[in-house]
Structures are given as structure tokens and as C-alpha cells.
Write a protein that holds these residues in place. Structure first.
Motif, PDB file in Angstrom:
ATOM      1  N   LEU A   1      31.016  -0.921  36.171  1.00 49.27           N
ATOM      2  CA  LEU A   1      30.105  -1.854  36.827  1.00 49.27           C
ATOM      3  C   LEU A   1      29.059  -1.116  37.645  1.00 49.27           C
ATOM      4  O   LEU A   1      27.932  -1.578  37.794  1.00 49.27           O
ATOM      5  CB  LEU A   1      30.941  -2.773  37.723  1.00 49.27           C
ATOM      6  CG  LEU A   1      30.321  -4.043  38.269  1.00 49.27           C
ATOM      7  CD1 LEU A   1      29.740  -4.873  37.141  1.00 49.27           C
ATOM      8  CD2 LEU A   1      31.373  -4.841  39.008  1.00 49.27           C
ATOM      9  N   GLY A   2      29.428   0.041  38.181  1.00 51.38           N
ATOM     10  CA  GLY A   2      28.483   0.774  39.023  1.00 51.38           C
ATOM     11  C   GLY A   2      28.139  -0.034  40.266  1.00 51.38           C
ATOM     12  O   GLY A   2      28.981  -0.766  40.795  1.00 51.38           O
ATOM     13  N   ASP A   3      26.884   0.086  40.716  1.00 51.25           N
ATOM     14  CA  ASP A   3      26.458  -0.628  41.926  1.00 51.25           C
ATOM     15  C   ASP A   3      25.901  -2.002  41.568  1.00 51.25           C
ATOM     16  O   ASP A   3      24.844  -2.397  42.058  1.00 51.25           O
ATOM     17  CB  ASP A   3      25.378   0.193  42.647  1.00 51.25           C
ATOM     18  CG  ASP A   3      25.972   1.425  43.271  1.00 51.25           C
ATOM     19  OD1 ASP A   3      27.152   1.375  43.640  1.00 51.25           O
ATOM     20  OD2 ASP A   3      25.265   2.436  43.370  1.00 51.25           O
ATOM     21  N   ASN A   4      26.545  -2.718  40.684  1.00 54.22           N
ATOM     22  CA  ASN A   4      25.998  -3.989  40.213  1.00 54.22           C
ATOM     23  C   ASN A   4      26.932  -5.133  40.535  1.00 54.22           C
ATOM     24  O   ASN A   4      28.090  -4.946  40.880  1.00 54.22           O
ATOM     25  CB  ASN A   4      25.785  -3.937  38.695  1.00 54.22           C
ATOM     26  CG  ASN A   4      24.733  -2.905  38.322  1.00 54.22           C
ATOM     27  OD1 ASN A   4      23.663  -2.902  38.893  1.00 54.22           O
ATOM     28  ND2 ASN A   4      25.083  -2.030  37.393  1.00 54.22           N
ATOM     29  N   HIS A   5      26.402  -6.339  40.390  1.00 59.56           N
ATOM     30  CA  HIS A   5      27.240  -7.518  40.508  1.00 59.56           C
ATOM     31  C   HIS A   5      27.221  -8.256  39.178  1.00 59.56           C
ATOM     32  O   HIS A   5      26.273  -8.153  38.400  1.00 59.56           O
ATOM     33  CB  HIS A   5      26.759  -8.419  41.648  1.00 59.56           C
ATOM     34  CG  HIS A   5      25.310  -8.757  41.547  1.00 59.56           C
ATOM     35  ND1 HIS A   5      24.844  -9.818  40.816  1.00 59.56           N
ATOM     36  CD2 HIS A   5      24.209  -8.145  42.044  1.00 59.56           C
ATOM     37  CE1 HIS A   5      23.526  -9.838  40.871  1.00 59.56           C
ATOM     38  NE2 HIS A   5      23.111  -8.840  41.612  1.00 59.56           N
ATOM     39  N   LEU A   6      28.283  -9.006  38.941  1.00 60.18           N
ATOM     40  CA  LEU A   6      28.454  -9.699  37.678  1.00 60.18           C
ATOM     41  C   LEU A   6      27.462 -10.857  37.585  1.00 60.18           C
ATOM     42  O   LEU A   6      27.248 -11.591  38.547  1.00 60.18           O
ATOM     43  CB  LEU A   6      29.893 -10.221  37.613  1.00 60.18           C
ATOM     44  CG  LEU A   6      30.561 -10.298  36.257  1.00 60.18           C
ATOM     45  CD1 LEU A   6      30.484  -8.970  35.533  1.00 60.18           C
ATOM     46  CD2 LEU A   6      32.020 -10.698  36.454  1.00 60.18           C
ATOM     47  N   LEU A   7      26.819 -11.021  36.419  1.00 65.73           N
ATOM     48  CA  LEU A   7      25.876 -12.123  36.240  1.00 65.73           C
ATOM     49  C   LEU A   7      26.554 -13.334  35.614  1.00 65.73           C
ATOM     50  O   LEU A   7      26.057 -14.456  35.714  1.00 65.73           O
ATOM     51  CB  LEU A   7      24.707 -11.691  35.339  1.00 65.73           C
ATOM     52  CG  LEU A   7      23.865 -10.523  35.845  1.00 65.73           C
ATOM     53  CD1 LEU A   7      22.860 -10.100  34.788  1.00 65.73           C
ATOM     54  CD2 LEU A   7      23.146 -10.903  37.131  1.00 65.73           C
ATOM     55  N   ARG A   8      27.661 -13.118  34.949  1.00 67.31           N
ATOM     56  CA  ARG A   8      28.340 -14.217  34.267  1.00 67.31           C
ATOM     57  C   ARG A   8      29.754 -14.296  34.798  1.00 67.31           C
ATOM     58  O   ARG A   8      30.374 -13.283  35.142  1.00 67.31           O
ATOM     59  CB  ARG A   8      28.375 -13.965  32.757  1.00 67.31           C
ATOM     60  CG  ARG A   8      27.017 -13.723  32.108  1.00 67.31           C
ATOM     61  CD  ARG A   8      26.171 -14.989  32.116  1.00 67.31           C
ATOM     62  NE  ARG A   8      26.856 -16.089  31.468  1.00 67.31           N
ATOM     63  CZ  ARG A   8      26.784 -16.337  30.150  1.00 67.31           C
ATOM     64  NH1 ARG A   8      26.059 -15.568  29.376  1.00 67.31           N
ATOM     65  NH2 ARG A   8      27.437 -17.344  29.643  1.00 67.31           N
ATOM     66  N   ALA A   9      30.268 -15.522  34.846  1.00 67.81           N
ATOM     67  CA  ALA A   9      31.602 -15.717  35.395  1.00 67.81           C
ATOM     68  C   ALA A   9      32.651 -15.198  34.426  1.00 67.81           C
ATOM     69  O   ALA A   9      32.451 -15.265  33.207  1.00 67.81           O
ATOM     70  CB  ALA A   9      31.840 -17.209  35.657  1.00 67.81           C
ATOM     71  N   PRO A  10      33.774 -14.670  34.941  1.00 65.83           N
ATOM     72  CA  PRO A  10      34.860 -14.272  34.057  1.00 65.83           C
ATOM     73  C   PRO A  10      35.291 -15.461  33.191  1.00 65.83           C
ATOM     74  O   PRO A  10      35.327 -16.596  33.652  1.00 65.83           O
ATOM     75  CB  PRO A  10      35.974 -13.865  35.016  1.00 65.83           C
ATOM     76  CG  PRO A  10      35.257 -13.456  36.250  1.00 65.83           C
ATOM     77  CD  PRO A  10      34.044 -14.326  36.329  1.00 65.83           C
ATOM     78  N   GLY A  11      35.581 -15.199  31.950  1.00 65.37           N
ATOM     79  CA  GLY A  11      35.985 -16.250  31.017  1.00 65.37           C
ATOM     80  C   GLY A  11      34.850 -16.707  30.133  1.00 65.37           C
ATOM     81  O   GLY A  11      35.074 -17.280  29.073  1.00 65.37           O
ATOM     82  N   SER A  12      33.586 -16.448  30.565  1.00 69.60           N
ATOM     83  CA  SER A  12      32.474 -16.965  29.777  1.00 69.60           C
ATOM     84  C   SER A  12      32.185 -16.071  28.578  1.00 69.60           C
ATOM     85  O   SER A  12      32.495 -14.880  28.575  1.00 69.60           O
ATOM     86  CB  SER A  12      31.234 -17.124  30.657  1.00 69.60           C
ATOM     87  OG  SER A  12      31.002 -15.932  31.357  1.00 69.60           O
TER      88      SER A  12
END
Lengths: 347, 549, 183
Positions: B38-49
Motif C-alpha cells: 500500500l505504501g503511503d496510500n489510502h484505499l479507494l475502494r472498500a474491502p469486498g468490492s
């Protein structure tokens, strides 16, 4: 097992073996000109060095077999044996070998950590303790009287192990450097013609020049293989030759000796390629190694020309060893792209 | 034309390259799970999608993370991300369809301005594929670049990923070079450095270049001539200091795989989803280059090539010189993974390290003129000052010294930890310097405030400009304690604090750990000392103001 | 052997001279970087926590005191490593930390429990490095990056809402320890 691909060129044991191999031409010349005593001295000093190394390793609680196997003790012993006069009494080689290991090498941390070259320190110790025995070399083969055969194992062994009853003493002869030193009145050319050693020689003294050329041959082999750094011997021989040329006085009776004499007499070539290049006691950087060679060259010449000993290789190398920490400190190479900064204590 | 010089030092290890580059680049079956750091990032999509191939699934201050194939986002977990680091990773379960969210379309490059192109490069997640992993958009954003160096030097033993790429896609590489030069917008001189030991790749590159105005320099194969700064020095004669970036000197250096990715991104609209990885080594049954989706666990790569655990003494992530042993085979292939080696026992360092005999061969081969034998000695003695004097921080970690050491000493590994210790020491020093500056500033501020108060009261105390403000501050700090009232308050507060802490200790239940108890006792001891000191000062009624000068 | 004695003497003199020159140079090279005054060199070794545990209002005053002969084992934040460095600089034997001045603790930073803070600003001037941010009747906070962990803000707080928490030291580079593959 460590994740680390193999494929390195040489192993440190192979290095030692290669150096021993490179000594062979010089040893052969010594053997031819000075008799089987050379072999006995090498065996004695080698055995003493190995035995003392084993003792030292045992005392220090280190693996004995692996320590002996690296070949460094054997090399030290062989170098000492080569430096000793072929018919010197046995206890010189034995005590020298033991001294090299027990006093010079192991108290400073053993392999890779000793400050002084063990073989030369031992030789210097013997030289200052027993100057007479150390300066008594036999005459080279061509100058032996008609009735004197080449000293074989029996005759040499007799002289070495029963030093009191030696008939061989009769043919003892001054070394070329000592003979040249004792010359006070003759021009160099006159002296060369008058002295039997030089009269029979091609470049310098008979026998000795061949021995030196033998060590030169082995040394060139090592330098070509990059086992030793070429800078030290080249710097040392150039310096020595240059100084001899400057102080030759055109061959007057006050001459310190022509370059040929200095380059091909005594322990010059042995010292240049096998002693001064000992990496443990040599500076680390290329420029440092160059400096070391120059320093040894100057010191050898100074001792030969103005010192109290005919040859000065051992003392010159030891004094250079002493200067190595300082030379190392002053010759740290500058990596590319960096600017030399002010010396500073804080990292 | 250019100051071309020989590489200083360097070694010529057995390259072991022929086997892996004999056949074409192979494709890998889709793994059952992709691990995307992931590095210094945040997830754009929810888990499960569900996410489509090429869809960004995380973004932020780092480079965006794309779905290498279509599938479902499972979770975020801490996983091994290379041979010696762990970090948060997105787990993506492929659905097997490998379906694009929307089919990739070439970008209208001619109509986009520099800023838009740079953003497109960043959005495609392109970073240095040679191993450095530096974001390419950042490099290309540099102004006034006069030289673009293209690195086709694959000097590492065993690695042939760039070789294979050039053989099969030289035209795309050349197109990528053109794009890079276009984005730089300063019409830089372009130089390609390539080694003489891969004639097929060289021929393909020559062919693709045609009459382009690009210099192609063939250099002798010698490790580590492909290291960025060394290559720049070889091609341009410019020595770039270790603590500066090439862009600061007007040079951008890009790997051939990176410019290829650039062409895929802008010319085809495909973000960086896969890379070529060399799989080789004596214990590898079929050495070859594989096109691997980013995030593929190394274990899947090994499985595809017939990995036999018994034959393999070590799995290395990276090439034969700088590769590091991999402990966790679930480590994913990332942008900087160019090689995975399966080494047989015969290829491993045979014996335990022996004593250094100071032979100096390491110094002969060091490409940056260090003295590894001296560094080794000082590292053993933990003499950080001497290590700094010997320029430890310049070490590239290339491993040339390890390679020639006749005593088989793991020098670079030792230097890496010494570098860390030295960096820590320097950070501490820097911190102390900053604290000192802030303290002096604080004192001066107090002194100024005091002086202003004095003048407001109208007393004849003209501030003397240029006087020792620090001394003034010190005098004031000392003087503040002279009046009795603050001293009493200090003593009372100290007593109060001591009491509170002792109560805390008494209340500490039996279940508390020894560490907790010790920590509290230490604080109590400290509080008692402070209390005693306060009482002493109160009793003496004066300060040690005199002692400070 | 004519002149063996004098040769030995000459050699010994030459050797001794070389050692002396080497030592002199070593000293010269070592001292070259030290800029001037002893106080500054001592101050450079102190941790700059500015906590005052040594009995002086800051590290620089303590450096002055050490230069004037005060014991150098009174700095708890610096601990054993600072004492060792000072001992080397001063050419003295290292001594254990004087327990009368405190104990060596791991690096800490101050933390304000925001629920309890009343915004009194009393802690602001106490901070020797101005690392506390706040205004009257506004919540205060410590800029952790700038905090030296000196402890001086704890005392003035009327509601005792400041505590010092240990910071985990920077982990050593993982490159230092590489595990081999389990086979």
C-alpha cells in the motif's frame, strides 16, 4: 549457510600458496650458490613457526588446525629461513621462528592484526642479538676452493647442528654489501675488479645477483597475478636506485655504491616483493602503499650508506610498519564526486 | 565529445546470463492471491468490492496502486514487502477473468501539456524498474535537464530482464525514450549506455533506433557499471555526489524497462501492472524471463517454474551480487523486483568467514574508491568516527568487495548496519543542534521581553545592542529563581507530584508487570530528587547564578 | 662488527623520532577539527535536552561549569554514552552517572491530555525549546517532534495533565539482520 553466491576468484589459503610458489626461483638460486644449508634453515624456521603458531593458537583457544592451514605461519617461517645465513647454528632459526609467532604476531591479535612483519622482526631480533653469526655467509659456489665440494645436506647439517666442530668456516666470506662497505681506498671500478665476488659477477656480486634476480622473477609473477600491489616494490626499487645513482659519486672511493649493487645485493628483491608487500603490515590505500615503498627505499639506502649495518632491509621494513597507522590516516582516498572537507573530529 | 572514462575498480563475476535469455519471455498463470504493497496510500475502494484490471485501488502521497487483474479486494494486512521489510498490503483475489474496467485507450499526447503528461505518468504508477523504484514523474518534472541517460546496463549476475525486453520490444523502448525526452521539454541530449555482452539486444536496439538522434554507447561489461551514478560518470564524465540527485545536475537517468512502461502508459493507456522478472540460478530447472503481474507472490513464480525445495539452498530476491536472501516466499513481486534466484548449495559462499588479512583486493575493486578493509576494521571496533572519516556513507552496497574477498567476509552486510548506526548518530547530533538553537532562541526571546518590560516601566536600563543576549537570558533565568515566592511554589508542586506518584504506586495492583512497577519507581525517584532540590534551593534562598559564569 | 653499537643507537633514535613525529601528527590531525573553546566542544557532546537536572539552567551553562572543573557525570538524559564521550574529550576516567541528579531513562516526549487541559498557558514559558503550542483558554499541545523530553513543563501545570511518554527508539536498519532461507 548464508545467501551469497559463490564465484570469488581466490581463497586466502591459495594466496599464501601462491606466494610460496613465487619464492621458488629465488630459493633455487640460493640453494645452487650456497648449498643445502638453505633448505635446512627453511625447514627449521618453518617448523618452528608452525609449532609456535600451534602453541599460540592453543593458548588463545582458537582452532589450531584451521589456523595452521591458512599458511601464514609457514610463509613467515620460510621467509625467515631464506633471510638467515645457510650455515647458521640451528637454534637461531628455531628461536627466530618462535619469536615471530609468540612475540610479534599473536600478542597483537594474530593473523591480519600484527603491527610488524613477523619474519623481519624476528630477523632483526637475531641480528641485534647475534650479529656475528648473522653476518657469516659462505662463499658462493664459483668461489669455493677446488677441493671444497658444494655443501650438501651432510656437510651443511654438520655445520648447522654441530656448530662447534665446523670445517666449513674456512670458506666463510663477507657479503657483497659488507665487502663494499669495507672498501675505503679503491674506486668502484677498481674494487669491482679486485674483489673476487664482483670480479666473477655480471651486474654485481656473483651468486647474490642471481638470487636477487630469482626473487625479482617470482615477485613479477605475484604482481602480474595482482596478489601483491605493484606500487610498493616499484616505488621502493625506484627510490633505492635513484638514491644510489645520486650518491654514487661517479664511482669514487667515497661512493655509496652504484645502483646495480644496491638493487641486486643483500635482501633487496626479497624485501621489495615479499616483505614490504605483506598486506597486513602495509598501508591500505594505493597512495599509502606508494609512500610505504618510497619510505622503505629511503631507509634501506640510508642504513646501507650511513648506518652501522651492511644491509638495512629488515630495519627499514620495521620502521615503515611503524609509520603505517599514520600513513593510513593521511591517505584516505577521496570518493568520486565528493569534495575534500575540513578534517573534523566529529562524524 | 564526452569525457568517457573507465569504470574505477569493479569486477567481472561469472554472469550466468545465457540460460535465462535463451527462450522467449513467458507468461505466468494468474496466482490465487495478489499482494499489493500500500505504501503511503489510502484505499479507494472498500474491502469486498470488485475492481477491474488497471483500476486504481489506492492512492495518496505515494504512487497509485492499481489492480493488476480483475478481482475482489479482500483485506489489508501487514506482509513482507521485500527481503527485509514488512508493510501494509492490499490483498486482491483475482476472479480469473482478467477483465479491464474499461479497455485501455492511447492518450492524445500531442494535445496534452507538460503538467498533464506528468500527472498521467504519475497516475500510471510508473517508478524506476531498474531496482531503485524512484517515481518517474518526479524525475521527469525536473527543469533544465540537459542529458537524458538511458540505462540498458544490466551488469548484475544472472539478470537478463532488460536484455529480454530489448530483444522483444526494442521499438517500444525507443518510443518510450522519445516520450521521456518529449516530457522533459528541454530537448535533452539522449545517451543510451549498453554493455557489449548482449549482442542480440544491442542489434535490436540499433535496428529500432534507425536514424534517430540518439547516441548509443557500448561499454565493456563490468560490474557495477550499471549503477546510476557510475553510469552517468561513464557516459558524461560528471561525478554526482552521493547526497545529491542527478536531476540537480541536469541529468535524468531512466532504465529501459521504465521507458518501456512509459510507452505502455501513454502510447497504449495501460498503467504499470506487470514487469519482467528473471528466474534463474543453479537450482532453477527452467531459467527464463517471466511477465509477472505486480503483487504475485514469489512462491507462485517458483511454482510455475518447477521449484524443488531440496535442491535449492537459498532463494535470493535480486541479482547474484546484491540479491538478498528471502525468508518469506509470500513476498510479492513489486516494481523493483527484477530477479529471483534459486541457488544451489554449490553456488553459495562455501566457508565461514575467515580473518581479514588486509590484502586490499576489496579496495582495488571498489567503484567509489573506499577502503573496505579499513571500514571492516573500524566497523568491528564500532568506531563511528573513523568510519565517517573513511566515507562509509559513500558505499553503494554493490558487493564487489564481497565478491573478491579471499576470506569470504560479508563486508557489505556489515557496512549496511554500520551505515544505519552512523545515520542514527548523525540524526541525534542534528536533533541536538536544533534543540540548542531553539533553546538559545527561547532565551533571547525571554531576554527581549524582559528588556521591553524594563523600558516600559521607564527605568534607565537602555538595551545595549549587540550585547551577549544569551548571557542576559541566563542571568534572567537565574534571577527568576531568586525571589522566594516562585521557589515556594516549585517546592509545593514537587511535593504534590511526589505524593501523587506514591499513591499511584500504592494503587498499582498485584497484577501489574514488573516493568510497570520499575518505571513508576524510577519516576518516583526522579520526583524525590526534584523535590529535594527544590527544598534545598528554597532553604538557601539563592540561586547558583554565580556558578554559571 | 665495527659500529654495531652506534648503528643500533642511530636506529633507535631514528625509530624514536619517527614515533614522536607520528604521535605529534596524530594529535595535530585529531585536534584540527576542534573549533576553539573547550566549552563549545563540551556543549557539542551534551544532549541539549535543556532539562536542568545537572543544576544549571540549560546545557550550555553546564558545559561552562564542566570546563571550569565541575564533575561531568551529572547529565541523566545523556547517560553513560555522554559521560564516556566527555571523559574522552577531557582525558579523564569515565564515571557512573551521579544518582543525585537523576536516572538515565529512555528518550521521552511530553504529552498533554487534552481532556484535562484548561488552557492556562503556564507550561508555555517553561518549555526551553518552545515546543508547546497554545493560547489562553485554548487547548495546548506539544509538538512531539520538537520536544526534548526535559520534564520542565510538568511542574507548572496546575491540573497535572502533562505526562511524559517513552518514544520507541528508531528501529535499527532491518538490512542489518538478514535471515537465511529455512531449508
Amino acid at each position: 549457510m548464508d545467501g551469497f553466491p559463490a564465484g570469488r576468484a581466490r581463497h586466502s589459503v591459495q594466496v599464501m600458496h601462491q606466494v610460496l610458489l613465487a619464492l621458488l626461483p629465488g630459493i633455487a638460486a640460493l640453494l645452487w650458490y650456497f648449498g643445502a644449508g638453505v633448505l635446512i634453515q627453511i625447514l627449521l624456521a618453518g617448523a618452528a613457526a608452525l609449532g609456535s603458531e600451534a602453541l599460540a593458537l592453543r593458548l588463545r583457544g582458537l582452532p589450531v588446525r584451521a589456523g595452521l592451514g591458512d599458511g601464514s605461519a609457514l610463509l613467515t617461517g620460510v621467509l625467515l629461513g631464506i633471510a638467515l645465513p645457510p650455515l647458521a647454528p640451528w637454534w637461531l632459526a628455531v628461536s627466530g621462528g618462535a619469536f615471530a609467532m609468540l612475540v610479534v604476531k599473536h600478542p597483537f591479535g594474530g593473523l591480519g592484526n600484527n603491527l610488524f612483519n613477523p619474519a623481519m622482526a624476528a630477523y632483526a631480533m637475531l641480528l641485534v642479538s647475534f650479529p656475528d653469526a648473522l653476518s657469516r655467509w659462505p662463499a658462493p659456489l664459483p668461489l669455493l676452493p677446488e677441493d671444497q665440494p658444494w655443501p650438501g645436506l651432510l656437510a651443511a647439517g654438520h655445520a648447522i647442528f654441530l656448530p662447534g666442530a665446523a670445517a666449513i668456516d674456512a670458506v666463510a666470506m663477507a657479503t657483497p654489501l659488507a665487502a663494499f662497505r669495507d672498501n675505503r681506498s679503491l674506486l668502484v671500478a677498481q674494487f669491482y675488479a679486485a674483489d673476487p665476488l664482483f670480479a666473477a659477477g655480471t651486474f654485481a656480486a656473483v651468486g647474490w645477483e642471481t638470487v636477487n634476480l630469482g626473487f625479482l622473477l617470482g615477485g613479477i609473477y605475484l604482481a602480474v597475478c595482482r596478489t601483491i600491489d605493484w606500487r610498493t616494490p616499484v616505488a621502493m626499487l625506484t627510490t633505492l636506485g635513484l638514491l644510489a645513482w645520486l650518491w654514487n659519486d661517479g664511482g669514487s672511493s667515497a661512493s655509496a655504491g652504484p645502483p646495480g649493487l644496491h638493487l641486486l645485493s643483500g635482501a633487496t628483491m626479497l624485501g621489495a616483493f615479499f616483505i614490504a608487500t605483506d598486506p597486513t603490515t602495509l598501508a591500505a590505500s594505493s597512495s599509502g602503499r606508494l609512500l610505504c615503498g618510497i619510505l622503505v627505499g629511503i631507509l634501506i639506502f640510508a642504513i646501507r650508506a650511513w648506518g652501522g649495518y651492511p644491509d638495512g632491509v629488515a630495519f627499514a621494513v620495521l620502521l615503515m610498519n611503524l609509520a603505517v597507522p599514520l600513513i593510513d590516516r593521511g591517505t584516505i582516498p577521496q570518493p568520486p564526486g565528493t569534495v575534500r572537507q575540513q578534517r573534523s573530529r566529529s562524524p | 565529445m564526452s569525457a568517457r572514462r573507465r569504470l574505477r575498480g569493479g569486477v567481472q563475476p561469472p554472469s550466468h546470463k545465457a540460460a535465462s535469455v535463451a527462450g522467449p519471455i513467458r507468461d505466468l498463470p494468474l496466482p490465487s492471491l495478489l499482494i499489493l504493497p500500500l505504501g503511503d496510500n489510502h484505499l479507494l475502494r472498500a474491502p469486498g468490492s470488485w475492481v477491474g484490471k488497471g483500476e486504481p485501488i489506492a492512492d495518496g502521497s505515494g504512487l497509485p496502486v492499481h489492480a493488476s487483474t480483475s478481482g475482489f479486494i479482500r483485506d489489508i494486512e501487514t506482509r513482507a514487502i521485500d527481503a527485509d521489510r514488512h508493510g501494509p498490503c492490499v490483498l486482491l483475489e483475482p476472479d480469473g477473468d482478467d477483465r479491464w474496467r474499461e479497455p485501455p485507450r492511447p492518450l492524445p499526447i500531442a494535445t496534452l501539456d507538460r503538467a498533464q503528461l506528468l500527472e498521467a505518468v504519475r497516475a500510471a504508477g510508473i517508478a524506476g524498474l531498474g531496482g531503485g523504484g524512484f517515481p518517474t514523474a518526479t524525475k521527469l518534472a525536473a527543469p533544465a535537464i540537459h542529458t537524458l541517460v538511458i540505462n540498458a546496463m544490466e551488469c548484475e549476475a544472472y539478470v537478463t530482464a532488460d536484455d529480454a525486453l530489448l530483444r522483444e520490444a526494442a521499438a517500444e523502448v525507443v518510443a518510450g525514450i522519445g516520450l521521456a525526452a518529449h516530457i522533459l521539454a528541454s530537448a535533452p541530449r539522449v545517451v543510451i549506455g549498453i554493455e557489449d555482452d548482449k549482442p542480440e539486444a544491442l542489434a535490436a536496439l540499433r535496428n529500432a533506433l534507425g536514424g534517430d538522434d540518439i547516441e548509443l554507447t557500448v561499454l565493456p561489461a563490468r560490474y557495477p557499471a550499471g549503477a546510476e551514478r557510475l553510469l552517468i560518470a561513464l557516459l558524461t564524465g560528471l561525478e554526482i555526489p552521493r547526497d545529491e540527485l542527478p536531476v540537480a545536475h541536469g541529468i535524468v537517468c531512466l532504465n529501459v524497462a521504465t521507458v518501456h512502461a512509459l510507452q505502455r502508459a501513454l502510447g497504449h493507456g495501460e498503467p504499470l501492472l506487470e514487469r519482467i522478472v528473471t528466474l534463474s540460478g543453479g537450482a532453477c530447472r527452467e531459467p527464463a524471463n517471466y511477465r509477472v503481474p505486480l503483487g504475485t507472490p514469489v512462491a507462485d513464480l517458483l511454482a510455475a517454474s518447477g521449484y524443488e525445495r531440496e535442491r535449492c539452498a537459498s532463494v535470493l530476491l535480486g541479482g547474484g551480487m546484491m540479491g538478498r536472501p528471502l525468508a518469506d516466499l509470500q513476498t510479492p513481486v513489486t516494481r523493483s523486483t527484477h530477479c529471483v534466484l534459486l541457488l544451489s548449495a554449490e553456488e553459495m559462499r562455501p566457508t565461514p568467514p575467515r580473518t581479514c588479512i588486509r590484502c586490499g583486493w576489496c579496495a582495488d575493486v571498489c567503484p567509489v574508491a573506499l577502503l573496505p578493509q579499513q571500514l571492516h576494521r573500524h566497523a568491528l571496533a564500532e568506531d563511528l568516527g573513523a568510519l565517517a572519516r573513511h566515507h562509509l556513507d559513500q558505499c553503494l552496497g554493490c558487493g564487489a568487495c564481497d565478491h573478491v574477498c579471499p576470506s569470504a567476509i560479508p563486508l557489505t552486510r556489515q557496512f549496511a548496519s554500520a551505515q544505519a548506526a552512523l545515520a542514527q548518530l548523525r540524526a541525534d547530533r542534528q536533533r541536538a543542534d536544533r534543540d540548542r538553537d531553539r533553546f538559545l532562541a527561547h532565551q533571547q526571546r525571554l531576554a527581549r521581553a524582559a528588556a521591553e518590560r524594563e523600558t516600559r516601566r521607564g527605568e534607565a536600563h537602555p538595551a545595549t545592542p549587540g550585547s551577549d543576549l544569551a548571557a542576559l537570558a541566563m542571568a534572567r533565568a537565574a534571577g527568576a529563581g531568586a525571589s522566594r515566592e516562585p521557589l515556594e511554589r516549585t517546592a509545593a508542586a514537587a511535593a504534590d507530584r511526589l505524593r501523587r506518584l506514591e499513591n499511584q504506586l500504592a494503587e498499582l495492583d498485584a497484577g501489574a508487570s514488573a516493568a510497570q512497577r520499575n518505571a513508576l519507581q524510577a519516576r518516583i525517584a526522579q520526583a524525590r530528587i526534584d523535590h529535594d532540590a527544590a527544598l534545598r534551593r528554597l532553604a538557601s534562598g539563592s540561586t547558583d547564578a554565580g556558578a554559571t559564569h | 662488527m665495527i659500529g654495531a653499537g652506534s648503528a643500533l643507537l642511530a636506529l633507535a633514535l631514528l625509530g624514536g623520532l619517527l614515533v614522536l613525529v607520528a604521535l605529534a601528527w596524530e594529535r595535530a590531525l585529531t585536534d584540527a577539527g576542534a573549533d576553539g573553546e573547550l566549552t563549545i566542544r563540551i556543549d557539542a557532546l551534551l544532549p541539549q535536552t535543556q532539562c536542568g537536572r545537572c543544576g544549571h539552567p540549560g546545557c550550555l551553562p553546564y558545559a561552562r561549569a564542566i570546563a571550569a572543573g565541575e564533575p561531568f557525570n551529572r547529565c541523566p538524559p545523556g547517560g553513560a554514552s555522554t559521560i564516556a564521550a566527555l571523559a574522552e574529550l577531557l582525558g579523564a576516567e569515565p564515571r557512573p552517572l551521579d544518582p543525585a541528579h537523576g536516572q538515565e531513562l529512555p528518550r521521552r516526549v511530553a504529552f498533554i491530555r487534552e481532556a484535562d487541559c484548561i488552557g492556562c498557558t503556564k507550561c508555555l514559558p517553561a518549555c526551553p525549546v518552545d515546543a508547546i503550542l497554545g493560547a489562553t483558554r485554548q487547548l495546548h499541545t506539544v509538538i512531539a517532534e520538537l520536544c526534548t523530553g526535559c520534564d520542565l513543563c510538568v511542574e507548572p501545570c496546575p491540573v497535572d495533565c502533562i505526562e511524559l511518554i517513552a518514544v520507541s527508539p528508531t528501529p535499527p536498519s532491518s538490512a542489518a539482520e538478514r535471515r537465511p532461507v529455512a531449508t
